[in-house]
Design an enzyme around this catalytic site. Structure first.
Site, PDB file in Angstrom:
ATOM      1  N   CYS A  64      95.552  80.865 -17.462  1.00 20.96           N
ATOM      2  CA  CYS A  64      94.354  81.756 -17.742  1.00 20.96           C
ATOM      3  C   CYS A  64      94.731  83.063 -17.318  1.00 20.96           C
ATOM      4  CB  CYS A  64      93.193  80.939 -17.046  1.00 20.96           C
ATOM      5  SG  CYS A  64      91.834  81.975 -17.286  1.00 20.96           S
ATOM      6  N   CYS A  81      91.196  84.764 -15.759  1.00 25.03           N
ATOM      7  CA  CYS A  81      90.420  84.290 -14.574  1.00 25.03           C
ATOM      8  C   CYS A  81      91.154  82.899 -13.990  1.00 25.03           C
ATOM      9  CB  CYS A  81      88.906  84.083 -14.837  1.00 25.03           C
ATOM     10  SG  CYS A  81      88.641  83.023 -16.075  1.00 25.03           S
ATOM     11  N   SER A  82      90.647  81.834 -14.114  1.00 19.62           N
ATOM     12  CA  SER A  82      91.229  80.820 -13.689  1.00 19.62           C
ATOM     13  C   SER A  82      90.795  79.361 -14.108  1.00 19.62           C
ATOM     14  CB  SER A  82      91.056  80.761 -12.011  1.00 19.62           C
ATOM     15  OG  SER A  82      89.537  80.618 -11.911  1.00 19.62           O
ATOM     16  N   CYS A  83      90.819  79.633 -15.512  1.00 20.77           N
ATOM     17  CA  CYS A  83      90.307  78.558 -16.013  1.00 20.77           C
ATOM     18  C   CYS A  83      91.099  77.080 -16.246  1.00 20.77           C
ATOM     19  CB  CYS A  83      90.185  78.652 -17.767  1.00 20.77           C
ATOM     20  SG  CYS A  83      88.721  79.962 -17.929  1.00 20.77           S
TER      21      CYS A  83
END
Lengths: 224, 206
Positions: free
Chosen positions: B110, B113-115
């Site tokens: 991602c 962000c940090s999906c």
């Protein structure tokens, strides 16, 4: 046009640093607390997931780069709590807290497991898709929010202005570019679009390598 | 204002500088306002520290390796297929499984962000959320893989999936040769978290 969080393709970050062996899920106790406070505050229903992402990516670049992961969450949360009038600046700075009219919405321990297991699906009814798998499309350039200057978007900078192929249609999903800014869900068709890595980066590590993004229909134009 | 910040300073700068104290200050403030139940925080932490993690994803992979009908359903509609096994919810509302083959290796990132598929893999590891991984996985996945000790065979393409929407990806690794005699439980024990992100392969037991 970009914000600091949009770092796909950036040079200079060095090797990926990994913890050795079986690292605990939370490296520090406060990491766990930061995650839990963020989720519990989100459950008050005063902002959307898209809005909370926008709060994090709106941190000043110097802060974003200086903060560790959960520090970004904490900073985004503090800024959101004030922006949505859930807490006051004075309270955040240490003044005596006033009771909140939102207290009835407090996430109770006994409903946590069910709430997490339900999640927040974003599939919605919406317009018929303009594109089908196999269609060639071009992504909008620059990557920007059309409704709000400097607003939230999920089109990465590196993927702007590229030709790709629609691989999969996912139905209509809530549109982050509006939903992050209180402009409604405005669900649109969402697609997985595949790009040739050689087109994205100028040269691929190996022929045939590809990159895909999940992109909303208004990020795309037909490519003939 | 007890602090000497102007009204223009971002609200987060009003909190104590030490991050552990910052989270304590927020938790205390929200609790005193009646907005947070500390027992609910304990429950959230208990779930993600001990109950929801990569063993869920490994069970899905092992079942896909041993149950052809399930594998087919998983590749057609992973959201439904993993829900059958009880894996649903936050950050896993829309799941797609992507299968490694001799022709294509899949890797998930991602960049924005940090999906990450929480119901299947739990909370992402630090490296997945790091700037270096987010910046580099899309541009030079093979160099990143080499840092993880993975070298792909000649002729296998790399496909990087950037999780830019709410679709969460699970990599279905290739089943290693020499594991025909293993049942699903034994197979699941071979499947690492990283193999389901695409930064590791699954090896047969020595």
């Amino acid at each position: 046009m970009t914000r600091v969080h949009d770092m796909g393709g950036r040079f200079g970050d060095g090797p990926v640093q990994r913890a050795a062996g079986d690292a605990p899920v939370f490296a520090e106790e406060w990491h766990a607390r930061a995650l839990a406070v963020t989720l519990a505050a989100g459950a008050l229903g005063q902002w959307t997931l898209d809005r909370s992402r926008f709060a994090r990516e709106s941190l000043a670049p110097a802060d974003y780069m200086a903060f560790s992961y959960y520090e970004k969450w904490l900073a985004g949360l503090a800024d959101l709590l004030v922006a949505q009038d859930v807490v006051s600046r004075a309270e955040l700075a240490g003044a005596e807290p006033a009771p909140s009219p939102l207290a009835a919405r407090r996430l109770r321990a006994e409903v946590v497991a069910g709430t997490l297991a339900r999640g927040g699906p974003v599939l919605r009814d919406g317009p018929a898709p303009r594109f089908a798998p196999g269609d060639r499309v071009r992504t909008r350039r620059p990557a920007r929010n059309l409704a709000v200057t400097g607003g939230h978007t999920r089109l990465p900078g590196y993927a702007a202005g590229l030709t790709g192929v629609v691989e999969r249609a996912h139905g209509c999903h809530v549109f982050p570019d509006t939903n992050a800014h209180g402009l409604g869900e405005q669900a649109e068709p969402l697609y997985t679009v595949v790009f040739d890595a050689a087109e994205v980066w100028g040269a691929a590590e190996a022929p045939g390598d590809t990159v895909s993004c999940d992109l909303w229909e208004s990020y795309l134009e037909p490519e003939t | 204002m007890p602090h000497d910040h102007g009204d223009d300073a971002p609200p987060h700068s009003l909190l104590p500088p030490d991050p552990a104290l910052r989270v304590k200050a927020l938790e205390t403030l929200l609790t005193r306002k009646g907005l947070i139940d500390p027992a609910a925080l304990d429950e959230i932490i208990e779930i993600y520290a001990h109950k929801v993690g990569p063993r869920n994803g490994a069970a899905v992979v092992a079942r896909a390796w041993t149950d052809p009908d399930f594998r087919k359903r998983l590749l057609e509609d992973a959201t439904e297929a993993v829900a059958e096994m009880g894996f649903t919810g936050r950050q896993g509302e829309h799941v797609v499984a992507v299968e490694n083959t001799p022709e294509q290796h899949n890797m998930v990132v991602c960049t924005l962000c940090s999906c990450y598929p929480w119901p299947l893999l739990g909370i992402p590891p630090g490296w997945y959320k790091s700037d270096a991984y987010r910046a580099r996985a899309v541009r030079e996945p093979r160099r990143v893989l080499a840092e993880f000790g993975v070298t792909l065979p000649e002729g296998q393409r790399v496909r990087v999936w950037d999780s830019t929407a709410e679709v969460r990806y699970l990599v279905l690794p290739m089943r290693p040769v020499g594991t025909d005699g293993l049942d699903a439980n034994a197979l699941a024990a071979l499947v690492s978290r990283d193999a389901m992100i695409g930064t590791a392969l699954v090896e047969a037991p020595a």
